[in-house]
Design a protein around this motif. Sequence first.
Motif: not given
Length: 120
Positions: A107-115
């Motif tokens: 869905f285009g979510i970055s690793d940083e945002r997932l963290h």
Amino acid sequence: MIQITREEFEEAVDDALDSLPDEVAATIARANVAILVVEEPDPQPDGAELLGLYEGIPLDQRSTFTGFAEPDRILIFRGPLQRLCASREQLVEQIAVTVLHELGHLFGISDERLHELGWA
């Protein structure tokens, strides 16, 4: 370390997918993505052990001008996940987190945002 059969592992992946809201599941079904259980990842240059991997073009970067593309792939690595966890409950939870993390990349979510969201 905890070990479960491949069938049980795949069931845990399926359970994680079944937990998704219908709208999200429908989007994933239309997204041309294959979700695969793989025993081990390729060795990483930094020595890190991957739990999962998304390969493809995130939905927010796709275009009708892209043309034909191979299906995206989400790989869930059985060996590293089993080595990471000490109990079946912990393993099932970590499988779900890993599946959701890799779907986040679809869905285009970055690793940083997932963290930030707790899906790391």
